[in-house]
Design a protein around this motif. Structure first.
Motif, PDB file in Angstrom:
ATOM      1  N   ARG A  99       6.941  11.683  11.419  1.00  0.00           N
ATOM      2  CA  ARG A  99       6.224  12.462  10.409  1.00  0.00           C
ATOM      3  C   ARG A  99       5.273  13.454  11.060  1.00  0.00           C
ATOM      4  O   ARG A  99       4.527  13.087  11.964  1.00  0.00           O
ATOM      5  N   LEU A 144      -0.914   6.713  12.692  1.00  0.00           N
ATOM      6  CA  LEU A 144      -0.426   7.553  13.782  1.00  0.00           C
ATOM      7  C   LEU A 144      -1.029   8.959  13.672  1.00  0.00           C
ATOM      8  O   LEU A 144      -1.562   9.509  14.642  1.00  0.00           O
ATOM      9  N   ASP A 160       6.605   5.811  18.157  1.00  0.00           N
ATOM     10  CA  ASP A 160       6.865   4.816  17.118  1.00  0.00           C
ATOM     11  C   ASP A 160       8.323   4.398  16.939  1.00  0.00           C
ATOM     12  O   ASP A 160       9.239   4.931  17.540  1.00  0.00           O
ATOM     13  N   HIS A 217      10.467   4.698  14.757  1.00  0.00           N
ATOM     14  CA  HIS A 217      11.508   5.583  14.229  1.00  0.00           C
ATOM     15  C   HIS A 217      12.331   6.215  15.356  1.00  0.00           C
ATOM     16  O   HIS A 217      13.460   6.614  15.136  1.00  0.00           O
ATOM     17  N   THR A 276       3.168  -0.004  16.213  1.00  0.00           N
ATOM     18  CA  THR A 276       3.201  -1.222  15.401  1.00  0.00           C
ATOM     19  C   THR A 276       3.097  -2.425  16.343  1.00  0.00           C
ATOM     20  O   THR A 276       3.172  -2.262  17.553  1.00  0.00           O
ATOM     21  N   THR A 317       3.379   4.804  -0.799  1.00  0.00           N
ATOM     22  CA  THR A 317       4.087   5.119   0.448  1.00  0.00           C
ATOM     23  C   THR A 317       5.511   4.616   0.339  1.00  0.00           C
ATOM     24  O   THR A 317       5.768   3.638  -0.377  1.00  0.00           O
TER      25      THR A 317
END
Ligand code: G6P
Length: 485
Positions: free
Chosen positions: A19, A41, A156, A158, A181, A327
Motif C-alpha cells: 500500500r 507500516l 511486509d 504481501h 507482523t 479495513t
C-alpha cells in the motif's frame, strides 16, 4: 512523506510496500483526491526523510483505463509515489485472498480460515499463483525505476516473493526485506502449503529484518531449508552458496516530533478544548484500531462492560471512545467482525450509554483525542509493534495518562515497564487493570509516562530506517569482499 532537503546528496531508496502512503479516490476521469493511508507500516515509514526516497505500491483503487492511469501516476509523482496497477481479479485473489485470508491470520496465530477450510484449500493454488503474479508486477515497476546504487527495501507479508523476482532480474541490486507482523512459531507456520517456496524467495534478499520473533523466523528458515541443504550459520542463513543476513530484530518507531508539533497548532488546541468540554466530569478511555480481528476489539469492549458492571460508581464518570477504522471490507472474516462489534457496542450502550464508537478521524483530531485521554487501551490479541501505543505516548506530555497494553503487541517489549501489561483474552484481568489505571496516583503515572516518553522520542522511525539501510549497505559490501577472497 513529501518534504526533502535537496541540498545534501542522499542515497536513493526505493521503498516497496503493497500500500502506498496515500490512497486515491477518483473525482473525475482525470482528477484524484489523495488521502493518507491507515496502518502501522505507513505510520512508521512516513517519518523517514534522510534518504532520497521513492515509494512504490498500490493506491488502493482499480484504474482500468489509460487516462486514469496516466493522471494518477502524475498526481502521485508529486508525493514521490509510483503506482502499481492491480486489476480487480488480482486484488481479489492476491490481496483479499492469499494476503489477508491466509497469510495475515496465519502470521497472527489464528491459523488458516476455520469455517471455510475446504473452500480455502481448493482456492489456495489460484490465490498463490495470483500472489506470485502480483509480486512480479511490483518487481516490473521496481526494475523500471531502479538506478545503479539504489537500495530497494521491500516490506511486509504481501511481498515475500519479491526479493527473488528482483534478484533474478538483477543480481547486483541491493535488496532488503522487512516483516511488520509477528512471525509465528513453527507449529503454526508449517501448515502453510507454500512455506518452503515463500521462505526461499525471501532469502534471495541480502538482509532480512523482523520486528520481533527472530528466533522463530531463523529456526523456520533452517528447518524448511535443511531438506535442500540450506544451513544456519552464525552470520545468517546460507542456501545454495548464497548467504542472507538475518540480522537482529529492528524495533520500529514513529516520527514522534510530528505528533508533538501538531499539539501546538491552533486548530488542535481548539479541538482539545472542545473535547474537554464534551467529556467534562468524566475520565476518557480510548481505543484506536483498524477493525481487524487481531486487535481484540470485542474482548476489550467486554472488559469495559465487566468493569462497569462491577463498579457502578464509575458508570457516569467514564467514557470509552473506540475508533474502529474499517479495513479489508471485502474479506468475509472482517465483515463478520464488523457486525459483531456493532452488536456488542449497541448492547453495552443500551445498558450504560458510556461508549462512543467512530469509524475514523483525521490526523489533527486524532492528536487532540490522544491528548485528552486518561487511559489508552491497546489490547491486541497478537500484533506487530502496534504504533498506536507510541502515538498515544507522544501526545501525553502534559496529561501523563496510563497505557494498558497487550503482552502480545511488540510494544510490550519496549513500553512494558511504563505500561500496565495485560493478557487481552483475560477479560477479568483487563477489567481490573482499567480500575487500577483510572485511580493510579499522579506520581506513579508520571514515572511510567517518563519511561515511555523517553523511549518513543528516542527510538524513532528515522533511526530504525537508518539502522536497517546501513546494515544492508554493509552486508552487500561484506558479500562482495567474500566473493573476491
Ligand atoms: C498492517 C500491515 C500493513 C498494512 C496495514 C493496513 O499494519 O502490516 O502492511 O498496510 O496493516 O492494512 P491494509 O490491508 O489496509 O493495507
Amino acid at each position: 512523506w513529501g518534504k526533502q532537503d535537496s541540498r545534501v546528496p542522499k542515497q536513493r531508496l526505493l521503498v516497496v510496500a503493497n500500500r502506498l502512503p496515500v490512497s486515491a479516490i477518483r473525482k473525475s476521469e482525470d482528477s484524484w483526491a489523495l488521502e493518507i493511508s491507515v496502518g502501522g507500516l505507513v505510520s512508521a515509514l512516513l517519518g523517514i526523510n534522510e534518504f532520497e526516497a521513492r515509494w512504490i505500491g498500490w493506491a488502493g483503487v482499480n484504474v482500468p483505463d489509460e487516462i486514469g492511469q496516466r493522471s494518477l501516476t502524475e498526481a502521485l509523482a508529486e508525493k514521490r509515489c509510483i503506482p502499481v496497477f492491480l486489476d480487480e481479479e488480482i486484488v481479489h485473489q492476491y490481496y483479499n485472498g492469499y494476503c489477508n485470508n491466509i497469510l495475515w491470520p496465519l502470521f497472527h496465530y489464528l491459523g488458516l480460515p476455520q469455517e471455510d477450510r475446504l473452500a480455502t484449500t481448493r482456492s489456495f493454488q489460484s490465490q498463490f499463483a495470483a500472489y506470485k503474479e502480483a509480486n512480479q508486477m511490483f518487481a516490473d515497476v521496481v526494475n523500471e525505476h531502479y538506478r545503479d546504487g539504489d537500495v530497494v527495501w521491500c516490506h511486509d507479508y504481501h511481498l515475500m516473493f519479491l526479493p527473488k523476482c528482483l534478484k533474478e532480474h538483477n543480481n547486483k541490486m541491493k535488496v532488503g526485506w522487512f516483516l511488520h507482523t509477528p512471525f509465528p512459531s513453527s507449529e503454526i507456520h508449517r501448515t502453510l502449503p507454500s512455506r518452503s517456496e515463500l521462505l526461499r524467495s525471501v532469502l534471495a534478499a541480502d538482509l532480512v529484518g523482523t520486528l520481533k520473533d527472530l528466533q522463530y523466523y531463523e529456526l523456520e528458515c533452517q528447518r524448511v531449508h535443511s531438506y535442500s541443504g540450506a544451513q544456519g550459520t552464525p552470520d545468517g542463513v546460507e542456501d545454495q552458496g548464497k548467504l542472507t543476513r538475518v540480522a537482529a530484530a529492528f524495533p520500529i518507531g514513529i516520527d514522534s516530533e510530528r505528533f508533538v508539533r501538531a499539539l501546538e497548532l491552533p486548530q488542535v488546541k481548539d479541538h482539545i478544548k472542545e473535547l474537554k468540554e464534551r467529556f467534562a466530569g468524566r475520565k476518557v478511555m480510548l481505543g484506536v484500531d483498524r477493525l481487524d480481528m487481531i486487535k481484540g476489539i470485542p474482548q476489550k469492549i467486554l472488559a469495559f462492560e465487566k468493569f462497569l458492571e462491577e463498579n457502578p460508581i464509575w458508570r457516569d464518570k467514564v467514557v470509552l471512545v473506540q475508533i474502529a477504522v474499517p479495513t479489508r471490507t471485502d474479506v468475509p472474516e472482517y465483515q463478520k467482525l464488523s457486525s459483531q462489534v456493532h452488536e456488542i457496542v449497541g448492547r453495552i450502550n443500551g445498558r450504560f450509554g458510556s461508549l462512543t464508537a467512530d469509524r475514523s478521524l483525521d490526523f489533527h483530531a486524532l492528536c487532540a483525542l490522544y491528548a485528552v485521554t486518561d487511559v489508552a487501551l491497546v489490547t491486541s490479541l497478537r500484533d506487530g509493534m502496534n504504533l498506536v501505543s507510541y502515538e498515544f505516548v507522544a501526545c501525553q506530555a502534559s496529561k501523563k495518562g496510563v497505557l494498558i497494553l497487550s503482552e502480545f503487541a511488540g510494544a510490550a517489549q519496549s513500553l512494558g515497564a511504563g505500561a500496565i501489561l495485560v493478557n487481552p483474552w483475560n477479560v477479568t484481568e483487563v477489567a481490573a487493570s482499567i480500575g487500577y489505571a483510572l485511580t493510579m496516583p499522579a506520581d506513579e503515572r508520571e514515572k511510567r509516562h517518563r519511561h515511555n516518553f523517553t523511549h518513543v522520542t528516542t527510538h524513532t522511525s528515522q533511526e530504525w530506517a537508518e539502522t536497517f539501510v546501513s546494515e544492508l549497505n554493509d552486508t552487500v559490501v561484506e558479500a562482495q569482499l567474500r566473493t573476491r577472497q
